[in-house]
Design an enzyme around this catalytic site. Structure first.
Site, PDB file in Angstrom:
ATOM      1  N   HIS A  27      -5.686  -9.949   7.975  1.00  8.87           N
ATOM      2  CA  HIS A  27      -4.437  -9.189   7.888  1.00  8.87           C
ATOM      3  C   HIS A  27      -3.246 -10.056   8.312  1.00  8.87           C
ATOM      4  O   HIS A  27      -3.198 -10.555   9.435  1.00  8.87           O
ATOM      5  CB  HIS A  27      -4.563  -7.963   8.794  1.00  8.87           C
ATOM      6  CG  HIS A  27      -3.382  -7.061   8.815  1.00  8.87           C
ATOM      7  ND1 HIS A  27      -3.437  -5.749   8.392  1.00  8.87           N
ATOM      8  CD2 HIS A  27      -2.101  -7.239   9.221  1.00  8.87           C
ATOM      9  CE1 HIS A  27      -2.259  -5.169   8.558  1.00  8.87           C
ATOM     10  NE2 HIS A  27      -1.438  -6.080   9.049  1.00  8.87           N
ATOM     11  N   GLU A  66      -7.691  -8.093  13.137  1.00  9.37           N
ATOM     12  CA  GLU A  66      -8.233  -8.176  11.782  1.00  9.37           C
ATOM     13  C   GLU A  66      -7.989  -9.592  11.263  1.00  9.37           C
ATOM     14  O   GLU A  66      -6.840  -9.959  10.994  1.00  9.37           O
ATOM     15  CB  GLU A  66      -7.554  -7.178  10.846  1.00  9.37           C
ATOM     16  CG  GLU A  66      -7.792  -5.732  11.200  1.00  9.37           C
ATOM     17  CD  GLU A  66      -7.037  -4.776  10.280  1.00  9.37           C
ATOM     18  OE1 GLU A  66      -7.487  -3.630  10.167  1.00  9.37           O
ATOM     19  OE2 GLU A  66      -6.023  -5.176   9.680  1.00  9.37           O
ATOM     20  N   HIS A  71       1.491  -2.076   5.750  1.00  8.76           N
ATOM     21  CA  HIS A  71       1.344  -2.448   4.345  1.00  8.76           C
ATOM     22  C   HIS A  71       2.362  -1.710   3.464  1.00  8.76           C
ATOM     23  O   HIS A  71       2.763  -2.228   2.418  1.00  8.76           O
ATOM     24  CB  HIS A  71      -0.061  -2.105   3.842  1.00  8.76           C
ATOM     25  CG  HIS A  71      -1.107  -3.106   4.187  1.00  8.76           C
ATOM     26  ND1 HIS A  71      -1.394  -4.189   3.382  1.00  8.76           N
ATOM     27  CD2 HIS A  71      -1.945  -3.194   5.244  1.00  8.76           C
ATOM     28  CE1 HIS A  71      -2.378  -4.887   3.919  1.00  8.76           C
ATOM     29  NE2 HIS A  71      -2.724  -4.309   5.060  1.00  8.76           N
ATOM     30  N   ARG A  82       0.850  -1.198   0.000  1.00  4.97           N
ATOM     31  CA  ARG A  82       0.000   0.000   0.000  1.00  4.97           C
ATOM     32  C   ARG A  82       0.883   1.243   0.000  1.00  4.97           C
ATOM     33  O   ARG A  82       1.658   1.448   0.949  1.00  4.97           O
ATOM     34  CB  ARG A  82      -0.901  -0.010   1.240  1.00  4.97           C
ATOM     35  CG  ARG A  82      -1.866   1.161   1.365  1.00  4.97           C
ATOM     36  CD  ARG A  82      -2.654   1.048   2.657  1.00  4.97           C
ATOM     37  NE  ARG A  82      -3.365  -0.220   2.755  1.00  4.97           N
ATOM     38  CZ  ARG A  82      -3.870  -0.711   3.878  1.00  4.97           C
ATOM     39  NH1 ARG A  82      -3.738  -0.040   5.018  1.00  4.97           N
ATOM     40  NH2 ARG A  82      -4.505  -1.874   3.869  1.00  4.97           N
TER      41      ARG A  82
END
Length: 229
Positions: free
Chosen positions: A211, A208, A139, A95
């Site tokens: 994740h 999460e 990320h 990301r």
């Protein structure tokens, strides 16, 4: 939590630095499809099906880029699952740092509540910044993935996502990997995904279920900001 606070700034080393790389090649990021050409992808931030409700800055194409060690480990997970008529479905990988900044900008805009029913129905948006959205994301270090699992028929021609109890980027306790109150089958599915990922060195972020970060990380103190394209 979308930005995985425990992975954001590590306490066991220097603060993260931003890489000067301008392209994926300079950052040593590779497309997972160079290793698994037909891996299932639904890269959420390249489109509008996400908590922001539009394409996120830095996502110019729906691709999963990762540092090579992470990409190779993820490819091994996929190949192992296929032997059991199962597959991965990828939602997000590397990301760009500019995308994280876009998330923070969105969180400050309390007038934009379009995605509340689907992503944070039980929370006030003002609570997202800090508790759920941080200015730095693991990320952006190139070794973290958001994903789910699919089960396929005996011919591997039709695959269906497993019921995990929530969708992607659902803000709240139900997204915790071992959340109380979810069904036994949903919990078993989360654990099945976790076991498959752990076999190849990925660690789950317990808040999460989707994740995972490769450990040890290839560049634990370096963030990247090259666009996904």
């Amino acid at each position: 939590m979308l930005l995985a606070l425990p992975f954001a700034v590590r306490a066991d080393g220097p603060p993260p630095r931003l890489s000067p790389a301008k392209t994926a090649a300079e950052a040593n990021l590779v497309d997972i499809r160079s290793l698994v050409p037909d891996i299932a992808e639904d890269i959420k931030y390249a489109g509008s099906d996400n908590f922001v409700g539009r394409p996120v800055h830095g996502y110019l194409a729906p691709k999963c880029l990762l540092l090579r060690p992470a990409a190779e480990a993820l490819a091994r997970v996929e190949h192992e699952l296929r032997a059991q008529h199962e597959r991965l479905e990828l939602w997000d990988c590397y990301r760009p740092a500019r995308a994280v900044a876009d998330f923070v900008h969105w969180a400050h805009d309390l007038s934009d509540q379009r995605t509340k029913p689907r992503h944070y129905p039980d929370l006030d948006k003002s609570k997202l910044l800090g508790d759920y959205i941080a200015p730095v994301s693991g990320h952006s270090r190139g070794a973290t993935v958001d994903l789910t699992m699919e089960r396929c028929d005996s011919h591997d021609t039709h695959c269906t996502p497993l019921d995990m109890g929530t969708g992607f980027d659902w803000f709240g306790v139900r997204a915790h990997t071992d959340a109380p109150g979810i069904g036994a089958a949903q919990l078993a599915n989360r654990h099945r995904l976790r076991a498959a990922m752990e076999r190849e060195g990925f660690r789950n972020y317990t808040l999460e279920w989707w994740h995972y970060t490769l450990t040890p990380e290839p560049t634990p103190h370096t963030l990247y900001d090259v666009p996904v394209q």
